[in-house]
Design an enzyme around this catalytic site. Sequence first.
Site, PDB file in Angstrom:
ATOM      1  N   CYS A 145       0.886  -1.176   0.000  1.00  0.00           N
ATOM      2  CA  CYS A 145       0.000   0.000   0.000  1.00  0.00           C
ATOM      3  C   CYS A 145       0.914   1.213   0.000  1.00  0.00           C
ATOM      4  CB  CYS A 145      -0.878   0.012   1.233  1.00  0.00           C
ATOM      5  SG  CYS A 145      -1.709  -1.543   1.514  1.00  0.00           S
ATOM      6  N   PRO A 175       1.004   7.679   0.101  1.00  0.00           N
ATOM      7  CA  PRO A 175       1.393   8.716  -0.851  1.00  0.00           C
ATOM      8  C   PRO A 175       2.861   8.684  -1.260  1.00  0.00           C
ATOM      9  CG  PRO A 175       1.237   9.626   1.338  1.00  0.00           C
ATOM     10  CD  PRO A 175       0.843   8.207   1.452  1.00  0.00           C
ATOM     11  N   GLY A 199       5.953   8.259   0.819  1.00  0.00           N
ATOM     12  CA  GLY A 199       7.087   8.515   1.701  1.00  0.00           C
ATOM     13  C   GLY A 199       7.926   7.270   1.934  1.00  0.00           C
ATOM     14  N   ASP A 257      -0.970   0.445  -4.995  1.00  0.00           N
ATOM     15  CA  ASP A 257      -2.013   1.013  -4.144  1.00  0.00           C
ATOM     16  C   ASP A 257      -3.333   0.874  -4.871  1.00  0.00           C
ATOM     17  OD1 ASP A 257      -1.759   3.095  -1.531  1.00  0.00           O
ATOM     18  OD2 ASP A 257      -3.686   3.001  -2.564  1.00  0.00           O
ATOM     19  N   ASP A 259      -5.781  -4.734  -6.462  1.00  0.00           N
ATOM     20  CA  ASP A 259      -6.257  -5.044  -5.119  1.00  0.00           C
ATOM     21  C   ASP A 259      -5.173  -5.835  -4.388  1.00  0.00           C
ATOM     22  OD1 ASP A 259      -7.483  -5.766  -2.837  1.00  0.00           O
ATOM     23  OD2 ASP A 259      -9.328  -6.483  -3.767  1.00  0.00           O
ATOM     24  N   CYS A 273      -0.478   3.673  11.184  1.00  0.00           N
ATOM     25  CA  CYS A 273      -0.271   4.900  11.975  1.00  0.00           C
ATOM     26  C   CYS A 273      -1.440   5.083  12.924  1.00  0.00           C
ATOM     27  CB  CYS A 273      -0.043   6.113  11.097  1.00  0.00           C
ATOM     28  SG  CYS A 273      -1.147   6.238   9.722  1.00  0.00           S
TER      29      CYS A 273
END
Lengths: 344, 381
Positions: B178, B181, B183, B201, B234, B307
């Site tokens: 995944c 964005p 990083g 993703d 997926d 996170c």
Amino acid sequence: MAALGRQVCDWHRLTALSWACLSRRTPHLRERRRMSPSLFCKLTTVCSGESLQESSCVRPKKYVLDPEYSTQLVPCLHGEQRTRVEPKSSELEKVISSLQDMGFDEAHVNSLLSMQPTVHPQQLLDIISEFLLLGLHPEPVFMAMKKSPQLLKLSTVQMKKRSSYLRKLGLGEGKLKSLLHGCPEVFTMRQRDIESVVKVLKEKCLFTVQQITELLHRCPAVFQEDPSKLEYKFQYAYFRMGIKQRDIVRSDFLQYSVTKIKQRHMYLERLGRYQTPDKKGQTQIPNPLLKDILRVSEDEFLARTACSSAEEFEVFKKLLEREEEESESHVSEEEEEDEEEEEL
Amino acid sequence: MAAPVVRGVRKLLKLVDFTPVPRRHRYKKKWATTEPEFPASRLALQNFDMTYSVQFGDLWPSIRVSLLSEQKYSALVNNFDAWDNVSAKLEHLGAKDFVKEAISPQELEPESDLSPPPSLNYSPNLRCFTFPRGDISRFPPARLGSLGLMDYYLMDAASLLPVLALGLQPGDTVLDLCAAPGGKTLALLQTGCCRNLAANDLSTSRTGRLQKVLHSYVPQDIREGNQVRVTSWDGRRWGELEGDTYDRVLVDVPCTTDRHSLHEEENNIFQRSRKKERQMLPMLQVQLLAAGLLATKPGGHVVYSTCSLSHLQNEYVVQGAIELLANQYSVKVQVEDLSHFRKLFMDTFSFFPSCQVGELVIPNLMANFGPMYFCKMHRLP
């Protein structure tokens, strides 16, 4: 009401001046006067030719209110004024001796005279006697003069006007002492500024008249606040912290700086230890008492109320300061955020 | 004249009253202004207050205040640019390379006979600068370097830990399940160890963001050769698509993004309309982790990261996925102990002391990074 106040003032003045005049005529009594007010009382009664045993010198308010007594003193005063037209040096001497009669010791008298050399000694005497007539004791008057010597530049007319205005606000007799101690500037400020503060308290913050009296008595520094900032502080208390007017007065909330209030409140709020009450005044957790938030020292606040460490609070204060700055200049912040690329 | 009008109006009112809606279903609709306005970020905070105050006890207030205050950033130096100049510039600002500081004393250790177990190696070549504890300075925005690439990438320093823990070695084939964005994907590339990197993703808009990051940070020849592959499939089906393929797999799953949910209203996972999706998150996470483990070569390593602070999305997911693989695919997976790793980075981050498996970085005002959970797993041969 105001008229009565002014009248009372005048009577006050009469007694003090007669006091000074009397003691000058009887120099041997001057030293004793300070230690035995009752003796002086007897002397004045001799002057008026009546027995006024119930009126004591220690509580000037009481005997001043006796009209018969005060009218008796008038001729005495005139005598005094006539003898005042004399060369300068002896005039100074006279001022000194009158100051001493009022209860200032020598050191006080000297420093009083040297505070504002441009002010004429007679004016100085007038203004000081005016303060004493308001029912204040020499010691607090001296402290106030020392704190803000520009008080000595006041004219008696201004002074009377201001004191009667304060009396109208409910700040008479006993309360004046703490007022003079907390904010001597209240006598030198512009009337307009005082009125705008009172107006904000009354019209914007919706305090009742009694609440305003108590509030100004408890935190005289409020007089000197910028009215718009004062209103903001009130709104922060009312809307953000959910404190009602009554509690704002009781907790001396308005005497603390907005920065301190915000720091402590927001810290608690983000820790999850303070909640803004809903419209029924309920919270899900019991909020700490206001005195435990604001009145205590920072160490105590962290240890007891916030249960946090000093270094974390230091960092928080810095972060909060930056947050506040940036919320003021919203536009620039957004630009900055666009440029930063974020990753969670 | 007036009377018939009034009567008429009454009749009309009566007609209105006898609408076909049964009385029990009729209700007086509230005006919009009086309806309680409950933003999703506040719902998130309420949710956290309920679950985390139990989970973390006395630690929760300090985590809470940190989550609600500004987070701290770190600057990941772009190795494809002139990194030594950039490092010098960052040092000049007062920042320090926390990776170097943590690992350099450790490199001395083998001489003193205390060699660490061989599985505990760290992804090399990562340079990431942060300001010291309690320092709230910010980095200026990244700039275009001499080679037409950005000089550093600003990110949460804790996001680097999963990549470090993955322990890349030169010539590895790596999967980032995944990726957006971008990083962590960028950090994976910075190690210079990826022979092959597959970045996936599900959402195309998110892979678009990933492409943008890669575009401004990675030189063209690396992007366009077959070293990096960006896909939008997926992730749950990766086990079937490319089973037993990768040496290292990073499974950085979608989660409740605790810090983000408290500040961002747009597309917040705590919106009432996304309740179902939120409840299904742990399930999705288990499926993704299982797929990631199946895509690993036997003997390879996987790092699972989120996170979020929630046990449900962290430890339980790891345990659930391991169980699932053992039961359904008879694949044996072992959790690796990262307490050694934790000790190395103690100066920079605050860790939650009692995780059953894996490590959890908890936010703290002194070092406002995270939250970041990561757990390293070893697929047994």
